[in-house]
Design a protein around this motif. Sequence first.
Motif, short mmCIF file in Angstrom:
data_model
loop_
_atom_site.label_atom_id
_atom_site.label_comp_id
_atom_site.label_asym_id
_atom_site.label_seq_id
_atom_site.Cartn_x
_atom_site.Cartn_y
_atom_site.Cartn_z
N ILE A 188 0.86 -1.20 0.00
CA ILE A 188 0.00 0.00 0.00
C ILE A 188 0.89 1.24 0.00
O ILE A 188 0.57 2.25 -0.62
N HIS A 189 2.03 1.14 0.67
CA HIS A 189 3.05 2.19 0.60
C HIS A 189 4.15 1.75 -0.37
O HIS A 189 4.75 0.69 -0.20
N ALA A 190 4.39 2.58 -1.37
CA ALA A 190 5.18 2.16 -2.53
C ALA A 190 6.60 1.69 -2.18
O ALA A 190 7.07 0.70 -2.72
N ARG A 191 7.28 2.40 -1.30
CA ARG A 191 8.71 2.12 -1.09
C ARG A 191 8.97 0.94 -0.17
O ARG A 191 10.12 0.53 -0.01
N GLU A 192 7.92 0.38 0.42
CA GLU A 192 8.11 -0.70 1.40
C GLU A 192 8.19 -2.05 0.68
O GLU A 192 7.31 -2.90 0.80
N TRP A 193 9.27 -2.24 -0.08
CA TRP A 193 9.38 -3.36 -1.02
C TRP A 193 9.31 -4.73 -0.37
O TRP A 193 8.91 -5.71 -1.02
N TRP A 246 9.53 6.88 -2.89
CA TRP A 246 8.13 7.31 -2.99
C TRP A 246 7.23 6.47 -2.10
O TRP A 246 7.40 5.27 -2.00
N ARG A 247 6.26 7.10 -1.45
CA ARG A 247 5.37 6.40 -0.51
C ARG A 247 3.90 6.42 -0.96
O ARG A 247 3.18 5.45 -0.86
N LYS A 248 3.45 7.55 -1.49
CA LYS A 248 2.02 7.80 -1.70
C LYS A 248 1.52 7.23 -3.03
O LYS A 248 2.25 6.60 -3.77
N PHE A 314 0.19 -5.42 5.07
CA PHE A 314 1.63 -5.50 5.36
C PHE A 314 2.38 -4.24 4.94
O PHE A 314 2.25 -3.77 3.81
N HIS A 315 3.17 -3.75 5.89
CA HIS A 315 4.03 -2.58 5.67
C HIS A 315 5.47 -2.93 6.06
O HIS A 315 5.75 -4.03 6.51
N SER A 316 6.35 -1.95 5.94
CA SER A 316 7.64 -2.02 6.60
C SER A 316 8.01 -0.58 6.95
O SER A 316 7.48 0.35 6.35
N TYR A 317 8.94 -0.31 7.87
CA TYR A 317 9.62 -1.32 8.65
C TYR A 317 9.40 -1.02 10.13
O TYR A 317 8.90 0.07 10.43
ZN LIG Z 1 3.61 1.67 5.31
#
Ligand SMILES: [Zn+2]
Length: 427
Positions: A188-193, A246-248, A314-317
């Motif tokens: 959902i957040h782009a950079r959280e690969w 990028w996150r959004k 699921f996100h990180s970190y």
């Molecule tokens: Zn996140």
Amino acid sequence: MEEKNWSWEMILKITSILLLLGICLAQKTRYDGFSVLRVVPRTAKEVHALNRILENINHLQANIWRFSGVIGKPVDIQISPKHLSNLNETLLRDGFRSELLIPDVQKLIYEREQQNQDIKETAALFEYGKYHTLDEVNNWIDNITKFYSNITSVFEITKSYEGRSIRGIKISTAEGNTKPGFFIEGGIHAREWISPATVIYMTGQMLDRYSADLRIKQLVDSFDWFILPVFNVDGYEYTWTKNRNWRKTRSKHGPCVGVDPNRNWDYQWCKEGASKDPCSDQYCGPKAFSEVEVKGVADFIMANAKTMKGFIDFHSYSQLWMSPWGYTKELPPDFQDQDKGSELAVDALEKVYGTKYQHGSIANTIYVASGSSADWTYGAAKVKYSYGVELRDTGKYGFLLPPDQIIPSGKETLEALIALANFVLNN
Ligand SMILES: [Zn+2]
């Protein structure tokens, strides 16, 4: 004659400007010499003071990697070399000392690109220990659902703002939607690969080991699984082509691009812990569900809400397993059951490699955040076992986690999922 010369000159000028613009647009954002600093607030007063500093460092072009609203929980700030001393002075004025977590973000980005390129595709269908582009993820969805066509199907949520397909895999060993549902989303957040990578690994394991491993068979058989590996497809693509950080989303509602898709859900929308500033990384959007991606996923979950029993975003970190609420520090009536699920999940997770996760309600574990996915799935769609999970690590590499941690992250998280799914099923 004179006029003609002028126009040639003009054409040349315009051509070179366009060329330069083209080069700039094609280039990736670089982070040479950018560092990531860590500051830990030790008292409630310090939490408050630090957050006030963070609200007022826009002019330093700082970027928050990890935010905190809780005593003892770190804040990680990415800062350019130009503004480093300025930030440190600002922090020192309020008595904060910072620790250098990552000395050169660009160097780490480059290292990761090299490592990822060096991993050869050896597996028959897909190399799970590697980060993949959106196209590669979509190919994998096509291939694996063809290979396991007896128990899988592809579902399309909707098209993204930029017109990309948002696609997931349904795994069901029964006809129709007769089983309880479990929805899992990554990216959902782009950079959280690590989030899509972990979700993809777990899905692969659930399918590849289904007929040979009784624990996996039980896991798969107990629910209808709806798995969405990459939620924010436009943002994810952007992290591969333009800006790793990028996150959004990539929508345009004002002077800046993008909305935080985890502040855009229509439950206690844009209260505490979300921003009305379109340039903020926590921008809640012009209205709830302004983002087609968020609205699409919400509609999908609502359409299946009657049978949906579990939800994980699921996100990180930070290594946290969290349940509602995000919008308030008050606990919901189901908190004890929800947190018991978290506890079982993190205990099972830790047994694999000793990786330690903390658990609790979102607002009490990291920070107050309103309009988030888990608050909506619990509060509006009434999915009791709704979670937000922050995967590896705790800040050594942050979003730039080495690819050799994908499979370990996948293995331990799969154990957590098995423990949680068992618990949900029996409750
Ligand atoms: Zn996140």
